[in-house]
Design a protein around this motif. Structure first.
Motif, PDB file in Angstrom:
ATOM      1  N   SER A 117      38.264  40.009   7.738  1.00 12.73           N
ATOM      2  CA  SER A 117      37.485  38.774   7.805  1.00 12.73           C
ATOM      3  C   SER A 117      38.460  37.511   7.773  1.00 12.73           C
ATOM      4  O   SER A 117      39.318  37.284   6.963  1.00 12.73           O
ATOM      5  CB  SER A 117      36.716  38.765   6.392  1.00 12.73           C
ATOM      6  OG  SER A 117      36.323  37.460   6.138  1.00 12.73           O
ATOM      7  N   THR A 121      37.864  34.350   7.331  1.00 14.97           N
ATOM      8  CA  THR A 121      37.638  33.388   6.054  1.00 14.97           C
ATOM      9  C   THR A 121      38.676  34.093   5.056  1.00 14.97           C
ATOM     10  O   THR A 121      39.254  33.120   4.527  1.00 14.97           O
ATOM     11  CB  THR A 121      36.180  33.188   5.758  1.00 14.97           C
ATOM     12  OG1 THR A 121      35.762  34.732   5.712  1.00 14.97           O
ATOM     13  CG2 THR A 121      35.488  32.537   7.032  1.00 14.97           C
ATOM     14  N   LEU A 122      38.187  35.196   4.638  1.00 13.20           N
ATOM     15  CA  LEU A 122      39.017  35.731   3.568  1.00 13.20           C
ATOM     16  C   LEU A 122      40.483  35.855   3.839  1.00 13.20           C
ATOM     17  O   LEU A 122      41.240  35.642   2.838  1.00 13.20           O
ATOM     18  CB  LEU A 122      38.480  37.240   3.134  1.00 13.20           C
ATOM     19  CG  LEU A 122      36.791  36.975   2.645  1.00 13.20           C
ATOM     20  CD1 LEU A 122      36.379  38.539   2.362  1.00 13.20           C
ATOM     21  CD2 LEU A 122      36.650  36.150   1.725  1.00 13.20           C
ATOM     22  N   SER A 181      39.558  26.323   3.565  1.00 10.98           N
ATOM     23  CA  SER A 181      39.134  27.489   4.283  1.00 10.98           C
ATOM     24  C   SER A 181      38.100  28.304   3.883  1.00 10.98           C
ATOM     25  O   SER A 181      37.410  28.835   4.619  1.00 10.98           O
ATOM     26  CB  SER A 181      40.472  28.565   4.375  1.00 10.98           C
ATOM     27  OG  SER A 181      40.967  28.689   2.972  1.00 10.98           O
ATOM     28  N   LEU A 182      37.907  28.157   2.476  1.00  5.41           N
ATOM     29  CA  LEU A 182      36.660  29.192   2.060  1.00  5.41           C
ATOM     30  C   LEU A 182      35.283  28.588   1.925  1.00  5.41           C
ATOM     31  O   LEU A 182      35.371  27.348   1.312  1.00  5.41           O
ATOM     32  CB  LEU A 182      37.141  29.806   0.617  1.00  5.41           C
ATOM     33  CG  LEU A 182      36.545  31.261   0.319  1.00  5.41           C
ATOM     34  CD1 LEU A 182      36.654  32.164   1.386  1.00  5.41           C
ATOM     35  CD2 LEU A 182      37.078  31.451  -0.989  1.00  5.41           C
ATOM     36  N   GLY A 183      34.381  29.229   2.276  1.00  3.41           N
ATOM     37  CA  GLY A 183      33.020  28.617   2.220  1.00  3.41           C
ATOM     38  C   GLY A 183      32.523  28.947   0.809  1.00  3.41           C
ATOM     39  O   GLY A 183      31.493  29.841   0.440  1.00  3.41           O
ATOM     40  N   LYS A 206      25.920  39.217   1.914  1.00  5.42           N
ATOM     41  CA  LYS A 206      26.758  39.977   2.865  1.00  5.42           C
ATOM     42  C   LYS A 206      26.422  41.516   2.879  1.00  5.42           C
ATOM     43  O   LYS A 206      26.218  42.073   3.752  1.00  5.42           O
ATOM     44  CB  LYS A 206      28.303  39.855   2.541  1.00  5.42           C
ATOM     45  CG  LYS A 206      29.196  40.233   3.512  1.00  5.42           C
ATOM     46  CD  LYS A 206      30.665  40.007   2.776  1.00  5.42           C
ATOM     47  CE  LYS A 206      31.362  38.963   3.740  1.00  5.42           C
ATOM     48  NZ  LYS A 206      32.685  38.746   3.311  1.00  5.42           N
ATOM     49  N   TRP A 223      28.498  33.352  12.084  1.00  8.03           N
ATOM     50  CA  TRP A 223      29.538  33.729  10.992  1.00  8.03           C
ATOM     51  C   TRP A 223      30.081  34.893  11.127  1.00  8.03           C
ATOM     52  O   TRP A 223      29.692  35.892  11.757  1.00  8.03           O
ATOM     53  CB  TRP A 223      28.192  33.802   9.790  1.00  8.03           C
ATOM     54  CG  TRP A 223      29.229  34.149   8.394  1.00  8.03           C
ATOM     55  CD1 TRP A 223      30.153  33.489   7.829  1.00  8.03           C
ATOM     56  CD2 TRP A 223      28.982  35.210   7.649  1.00  8.03           C
ATOM     57  NE1 TRP A 223      30.825  34.001   6.617  1.00  8.03           N
ATOM     58  CE2 TRP A 223      29.995  34.906   6.549  1.00  8.03           C
ATOM     59  CE3 TRP A 223      28.155  36.192   7.333  1.00  8.03           C
ATOM     60  CZ2 TRP A 223      30.127  35.840   5.342  1.00  8.03           C
ATOM     61  CZ3 TRP A 223      28.261  37.084   6.309  1.00  8.03           C
ATOM     62  CH2 TRP A 223      29.102  37.066   5.363  1.00  8.03           C
ATOM     63  N   VAL A 224      31.400  34.898  10.638  1.00  4.56           N
ATOM     64  CA  VAL A 224      32.481  35.850  10.868  1.00  4.56           C
ATOM     65  C   VAL A 224      32.235  37.495  10.667  1.00  4.56           C
ATOM     66  O   VAL A 224      32.476  38.043  11.648  1.00  4.56           O
ATOM     67  CB  VAL A 224      33.690  35.833  10.073  1.00  4.56           C
ATOM     68  CG1 VAL A 224      34.693  34.818  10.730  1.00  4.56           C
ATOM     69  CG2 VAL A 224      33.502  35.403   8.727  1.00  4.56           C
ATOM     70  N   ASN A 270      26.621  28.605   9.305  1.00  6.80           N
ATOM     71  CA  ASN A 270      27.967  28.529   8.863  1.00  6.80           C
ATOM     72  C   ASN A 270      28.620  29.503  10.266  1.00  6.80           C
ATOM     73  O   ASN A 270      28.461  30.259  10.562  1.00  6.80           O
ATOM     74  CB  ASN A 270      28.294  29.681   7.791  1.00  6.80           C
ATOM     75  CG  ASN A 270      29.747  29.795   7.603  1.00  6.80           C
ATOM     76  OD1 ASN A 270      30.492  29.195   8.335  1.00  6.80           O
ATOM     77  ND2 ASN A 270      30.156  30.698   6.576  1.00  6.80           N
ATOM     78  N   LYS A 305      25.573  30.192  -2.666  1.00  6.43           N
ATOM     79  CA  LYS A 305      25.967  28.780  -2.287  1.00  6.43           C
ATOM     80  C   LYS A 305      25.071  27.750  -2.944  1.00  6.43           C
ATOM     81  O   LYS A 305      25.711  26.861  -3.605  1.00  6.43           O
ATOM     82  CB  LYS A 305      25.735  28.483  -0.901  1.00  6.43           C
ATOM     83  CG  LYS A 305      26.090  29.696   0.091  1.00  6.43           C
ATOM     84  CD  LYS A 305      27.649  29.756   0.182  1.00  6.43           C
ATOM     85  CE  LYS A 305      28.179  30.956   0.908  1.00  6.43           C
ATOM     86  NZ  LYS A 305      29.541  31.076   1.403  1.00  6.43           N
ATOM     87  N   TYR A 363      30.431  22.727   6.158  1.00  8.61           N
ATOM     88  CA  TYR A 363      31.124  22.751   7.266  1.00  8.61           C
ATOM     89  C   TYR A 363      31.002  21.966   8.385  1.00  8.61           C
ATOM     90  O   TYR A 363      30.216  21.368   8.721  1.00  8.61           O
ATOM     91  CB  TYR A 363      31.240  24.128   7.702  1.00  8.61           C
ATOM     92  CG  TYR A 363      31.138  25.229   6.682  1.00  8.61           C
ATOM     93  CD1 TYR A 363      32.344  25.822   6.220  1.00  8.61           C
ATOM     94  CD2 TYR A 363      29.627  26.159   6.530  1.00  8.61           C
ATOM     95  CE1 TYR A 363      31.938  26.803   5.360  1.00  8.61           C
ATOM     96  CE2 TYR A 363      29.584  26.783   5.676  1.00  8.61           C
ATOM     97  CZ  TYR A 363      30.934  27.531   4.966  1.00  8.61           C
ATOM     98  OH  TYR A 363      30.676  28.481   4.154  1.00  8.61           O
ATOM     99  N   ARG A 387      37.309  25.396  11.757  1.00 10.09           N
ATOM    100  CA  ARG A 387      36.485  25.286  10.634  1.00 10.09           C
ATOM    101  C   ARG A 387      36.834  24.539   9.464  1.00 10.09           C
ATOM    102  O   ARG A 387      37.861  25.361   9.212  1.00 10.09           O
ATOM    103  CB  ARG A 387      35.563  26.584  10.437  1.00 10.09           C
ATOM    104  CG  ARG A 387      34.470  26.160   9.433  1.00 10.09           C
ATOM    105  CD  ARG A 387      33.924  27.452   8.889  1.00 10.09           C
ATOM    106  NE  ARG A 387      34.811  27.853   7.819  1.00 10.09           N
ATOM    107  CZ  ARG A 387      34.334  28.848   6.922  1.00 10.09           C
ATOM    108  NH1 ARG A 387      33.106  29.363   7.088  1.00 10.09           N
ATOM    109  NH2 ARG A 387      34.984  29.344   5.824  1.00 10.09           N
TER     110      ARG A 387
HETATM  111  N1  GLU Z   1      31.009  33.240   3.526  1.00 15.56           N
HETATM  112  C1  GLU Z   1      32.047  32.450   3.148  1.00 15.56           C
HETATM  113  C2  GLU Z   1      32.760  31.815   4.260  1.00 15.56           C
HETATM  114  O1  GLU Z   1      32.523  31.668   5.221  1.00 15.56           O
HETATM  115  C3  GLU Z   1      32.968  33.227   2.205  1.00 15.56           C
HETATM  116  C4  GLU Z   1      33.999  34.179   2.853  1.00 15.56           C
HETATM  117  C5  GLU Z   1      33.286  35.331   3.481  1.00 15.56           C
HETATM  118  O2  GLU Z   1      32.658  36.032   2.615  1.00 15.56           O
HETATM  119  O3  GLU Z   1      33.499  35.604   4.457  1.00 15.56           O
HETATM  120  O4  GLU Z   1      33.887  31.286   4.147  1.00 15.56           O
END
Ligand code: GLU
Ligand code: PMP
Length: 401
Positions: free
Chosen positions: A18, A20-21, A41-43, A105, A129-130, A179, A241, A327, A376
């Motif tokens: 991931s 984002t992580l 970086s992190l949502g 998730k 979203w990723v 996102n 969120k 974002y 992002r």
């Molecule tokens: N969903 C959030 C983000 O897009 C948290 C990270 C993740 O769960 O991938 O940053």
């Protein structure tokens, strides 16, 4: 002692981390090494979970709600979620159509596992979203990305959708508010999608509404509330969120009963019921008047306006004005081909690494979200940090010639 690594499975070796992580981890490591990192970086909201929700969790502990919960969730929590769906989204889901999971998730992963066969096509408007595309690939499904650029507020049209649907299409997945773009589909746009979707049998929709409340325009629409779409829609939501509860790990779906049953079966073999204390905290969040989170939403709106102003002053960026989520997704392609000394910026990944190394500001490459022209920026942080981060981004970009 370090053991010599063996071979991970073929399945895992094909899976991308991931992004984002990964960026959140990298920026945390650099900060621990003493680098002056500013991370966008992190949502994840920077607020703390509201006190009334924490009180409900403390009460759950005192009440010894510490045993295995039912796999699909504690009944009174599912009842509270059913009421929330009616109150906020005009959706009639009975408690047995709801499955509570370890974050939205897992709720999304369960659904994809429950519906997608190898070779099935899953349409996703891109940027997406990723995790959507990776989850689909894990089950052997084929992600089909429908591009939407900044010029179109990053939204696809019903015609685009109609042209992409074929006999292999099983599922459509999108988030609105989105996102990584903050775009929100209007009721009229969703009605046009619903008309297209209802032409085909055996076609389902995952409507990811996790940013429902973080929305600065009109109320959002759940596609399941249009026509007969409730029979084909898996409505995903959660508390991460809007209620600043990312660490509690609770998300849920409302879905046709046969899909909820399938997700229940899936979850029963993988994780069982989600954390019982966090579920009771979620009940308090669901029962609260959504007005209680308005101050947080107002703060997000102010930050959106601040960042919009600052980004607009940076030459060469193309941006939309996000209506929701937290974002920005600027198109940075005018910087491609530019350089500073030996460093040449070829793409958004190069640019995000350049800003990390030279200005210590952490952003996520748009590649991971399906758009290699963008980066992002998460603005779920204080105005002071945002001012500093945007100053660094502007300064870093100005060094590229
Ligand atoms: N969903 C959030 C983000 O897009 C948290 C990270 C993740 O769960 O991938 O940053
Ligand atoms: N969907 C979207 C669009 C997201 O941004 C996220 C990130 N948190 C999730 C789902 C997953 O949320 P959760 O923290 O509840 O797993």
């Amino acid at each position: 002692m370090q053991t010599k690594p063996g071979n991970v499975s073929r399945l895992l070796s094909q899976l991308n981390e991931s992004a984002t992580l990964a960026m959140a981890r990298l920026s945390r490591e650099l900060a621990q090494q003493g680098q002056p990192i500013v991370s966008l970086s992190l949502g994840e909201p920077d607020f703390n979970t509201p006190e009334f929700i924490k009180d409900a969790a403390k009460q759950a502990l005192d009440d010894n709600i510490t045993h295995y919960p039912p796999v699909n969730g504690i009944l009174e929590v599912r009842q509270a979620i059913a009421k929330k769906f009616k109150r906020d989204n005009n959706l009639d889901y009975s408690p047995d159509q709801i499955v509570i999971s370890t974050g939205a998730k897992q709720a999304i992963a369960n659904t994809i596992y429950a519906l997608v066969n190898p070779g099935d096509e899953v349409i996703m408007p891109s940027p997406f979203w990723v995790s959507y595309a990776e989850m689909v690939r894990l089950v052997g499904g084929v992600p089909v990305m429908l591009p939407a650029s900044v010029e179109h507020d990053f939204k696809i049209t019903a015609d685009q959708l109609a042209n992409a649907i074929n006999e292999k299409t099983k599922l459509i997945i999108y988030s609105s508010p989105c996102n990584p773009t903050g775009s929100v589909y209007s009721r009229a746009e969703l009605e046009a999608f619903a008309e297209v979707i209802q032409r085909k049998e055996e076609l389902y929709v995952i409507s990811d509404e996790i940013y429902e409340h973080i929305n600065f325009g009109e109320r959002t629409t759940s596609i399941a509330s249009i026509g007969n779409m409730i029979e084909r829609t898996i409505t995903v939501n959660g508390v991460s969120k809007a209620f600043a509860m990312t660490g509690w790990r609770i998300g849920f779906i409302g879905a046709p009963k046969w899909i909820a049953d399938a997700c229940n079966k899936m979850q029963g073999q993988i994780t069982s019921g989600a954390n019982s204390i966090a579920q009771m905290a979620t009940k308090a969040a669901m029962e609260a008047d959504p007005e209680v989170i308005q101050p947080m939403i107002e703060t997000f709106r102010k930050r959106r306006d601040l960042v919009f102003g600052l980004l607009s002053e940076i030459p060469g960026l193309k941006i939309n004005k996000p209506e929701g989520a937290f974002y920005f997704f600027p198109d940075v392609s005018s910087y491609f081909g530019k350089r500073n000394g030996d460093t040449v910026i070829e793409n958004a990944t190069d640019l995000s690494m350049y800003l990390l190394k030279t200005e210590y500001v952490a952003l996520v490459t748009g590649d991971a979200f399906g758009d290699p022209n963008c980066i992002r920026i998460s603005y779920a942080t204080s105005e002071d940090i945002l001012q500093e981060a945007l100053k660094r981004i502007a300064r870093g970009l100005a060094t590229l010639k």
